[in-house]
Write a protein that holds these residues in place. Sequence first.
Motif, PDB file in Angstrom:
ATOM      1  N   GLN A  75     -14.646   9.140  -0.289  1.00 54.37           N
ATOM      2  CA  GLN A  75     -14.048  10.369  -0.789  1.00 54.37           C
ATOM      3  C   GLN A  75     -13.280  10.052  -2.077  1.00 54.37           C
ATOM      4  OE1 GLN A  75     -14.471  13.342   0.263  1.00 54.37           O
ATOM      5  NE2 GLN A  75     -15.573  12.895   2.140  1.00 54.37           N
ATOM      6  N   PRO A  76     -13.103  11.044  -2.966  1.00 52.83           N
ATOM      7  CA  PRO A  76     -12.322  10.795  -4.164  1.00 52.83           C
ATOM      8  C   PRO A  76     -10.920  10.336  -3.799  1.00 52.83           C
ATOM      9  CG  PRO A  76     -13.216  13.031  -4.154  1.00 52.83           C
ATOM     10  CD  PRO A  76     -13.585  12.385  -2.869  1.00 52.83           C
ATOM     11  N   LYS A  77     -10.475   9.294  -4.484  1.00 51.56           N
ATOM     12  CA  LYS A  77      -9.162   8.739  -4.171  1.00 51.56           C
ATOM     13  C   LYS A  77      -8.133   9.277  -5.135  1.00 51.56           C
ATOM     14  CE  LYS A  77     -11.033   4.622  -2.105  1.00 51.56           C
ATOM     15  NZ  LYS A  77     -11.091   3.189  -2.064  1.00 51.56           N
ATOM     16  N   GLY A  78      -6.921   8.929  -4.859  1.00 57.83           N
ATOM     17  CA  GLY A  78      -5.826   9.377  -5.699  1.00 57.83           C
ATOM     18  C   GLY A  78      -5.740   8.589  -6.987  1.00 57.83           C
ATOM     19  N   LEU A  79      -4.691   8.857  -7.725  1.00 66.20           N
ATOM     20  CA  LEU A  79      -4.475   8.194  -9.007  1.00 66.20           C
ATOM     21  C   LEU A  79      -3.922   6.793  -8.805  1.00 66.20           C
ATOM     22  CD1 LEU A  79      -2.853  11.115 -11.028  1.00 66.20           C
ATOM     23  CD2 LEU A  79      -5.211  10.332 -11.104  1.00 66.20           C
ATOM     24  N   ASP A  80      -4.098   5.973  -9.811  1.00 63.30           N
ATOM     25  CA  ASP A  80      -3.550   4.628  -9.823  1.00 63.30           C
ATOM     26  C   ASP A  80      -2.019   4.716  -9.839  1.00 63.30           C
ATOM     27  OD1 ASP A  80      -2.937   2.057 -12.000  1.00 63.30           O
ATOM     28  OD2 ASP A  80      -4.156   1.716 -10.190  1.00 63.30           O
ATOM     29  N   PRO A  81      -1.332   3.851  -9.113  1.00 58.88           N
ATOM     30  CA  PRO A  81       0.144   3.920  -9.087  1.00 58.88           C
ATOM     31  C   PRO A  81       0.791   3.811 -10.465  1.00 58.88           C
ATOM     32  CG  PRO A  81      -0.645   2.510  -7.324  1.00 58.88           C
ATOM     33  CD  PRO A  81      -1.836   2.864  -8.156  1.00 58.88           C
ATOM     34  N   THR A  82       0.187   3.054 -11.393  1.00 60.32           N
ATOM     35  CA  THR A  82       0.777   2.965 -12.739  1.00 60.32           C
ATOM     36  C   THR A  82       0.677   4.298 -13.473  1.00 60.32           C
ATOM     37  OG1 THR A  82      -1.326   2.135 -13.605  1.00 60.32           O
ATOM     38  CG2 THR A  82       0.306   0.492 -12.956  1.00 60.32           C
ATOM     39  N   VAL A  83      -0.396   5.043 -13.240  1.00 62.68           N
ATOM     40  CA  VAL A  83      -0.548   6.361 -13.865  1.00 62.68           C
ATOM     41  C   VAL A  83       0.463   7.330 -13.275  1.00 62.68           C
ATOM     42  CG1 VAL A  83      -2.138   8.301 -14.188  1.00 62.68           C
ATOM     43  CG2 VAL A  83      -2.973   5.971 -14.372  1.00 62.68           C
ATOM     44  N   ILE A  84       0.671   7.253 -11.962  1.00 64.19           N
ATOM     45  CA  ILE A  84       1.645   8.145 -11.314  1.00 64.19           C
ATOM     46  C   ILE A  84       3.044   7.876 -11.851  1.00 64.19           C
ATOM     47  CG2 ILE A  84       2.711   8.757  -9.106  1.00 64.19           C
ATOM     48  CD1 ILE A  84      -0.004   8.160  -7.781  1.00 64.19           C
ATOM     49  N   ARG A  85       3.382   6.588 -12.015  1.00 62.91           N
ATOM     50  CA  ARG A  85       4.719   6.248 -12.538  1.00 62.91           C
ATOM     51  C   ARG A  85       4.877   6.664 -14.002  1.00 62.91           C
ATOM     52  NH1 ARG A  85       3.932   1.567  -9.350  1.00 62.91           N
ATOM     53  NH2 ARG A  85       3.113   0.454 -11.165  1.00 62.91           N
ATOM     54  N   ALA A  86       3.763   6.772 -14.736  1.00 63.49           N
ATOM     55  CA  ALA A  86       3.828   7.112 -16.159  1.00 63.49           C
ATOM     56  C   ALA A  86       3.983   8.607 -16.410  1.00 63.49           C
ATOM     57  CB  ALA A  86       2.578   6.602 -16.866  1.00 63.49           C
ATOM     58  N   LEU A 140      -0.301  12.621  -5.214  1.00 62.48           N
ATOM     59  CA  LEU A 140      -1.228  12.008  -6.175  1.00 62.48           C
ATOM     60  C   LEU A 140      -1.728  10.645  -5.720  1.00 62.48           C
ATOM     61  CD1 LEU A 140       0.474  13.033  -9.530  1.00 62.48           C
ATOM     62  CD2 LEU A 140      -1.582  13.997  -8.485  1.00 62.48           C
ATOM     63  N   ALA A 141      -1.080  10.042  -4.752  1.00 61.34           N
ATOM     64  CA  ALA A 141      -1.572   8.767  -4.220  1.00 61.34           C
ATOM     65  C   ALA A 141      -2.865   8.971  -3.433  1.00 61.34           C
ATOM     66  CB  ALA A 141      -0.505   8.132  -3.334  1.00 61.34           C
TER      67      ALA A 141
END
Length: 160
Positions: A75-86, A140-141
């Motif tokens: 299944q489509p996964k969430g965003l990369d943690p670095t993108v979420i923090r940005a 978003l994770a």
Amino acid sequence: MASSSQQSQPFDGHFTVLDDTQFHIRGRTLFFVVVLFTVVLLVTVLLLYARWVCHSHPNTSSSSNTPPNAPPQSQPKGLDPTVIRALPIVLYHQSVRDLEAGGGGGECCICLGVFGDGEKVKVLPNCSHSYHSECVDTWLATRSSCPLCRAQLQAQSTTT
């Protein structure tokens, strides 16, 4: 002697004699019995076949073009943690229009909490919707879209 004659006479009850010489299945009755048996047999065979098909081919779909030995698509996964923090975090300020309307300010549609004046909120770049940082980070994770309008944020994660 009267009592001995009563004992020697057989009991003539219709429950003790099993006479099935008058039991015949003819015509329509025989036809309906055969049809009912055939229908039950066909339904049973169809259900067994459907069960076999479902259990022997669980990962098939009409839109899938993957080879049979390929691993199942995730299944489509969430965003990369670095993108979420940005993602940008800003201080929330109530507008004059909100104050005149008597509204309590903006609202995080994930937890349904109302933003207070000066509270830190995270703003999504594609749609400018605002959320509590903890709420949207958790969302978003596991998903790559805005919780409110479903605008995709995946393009942001591929550029980094």
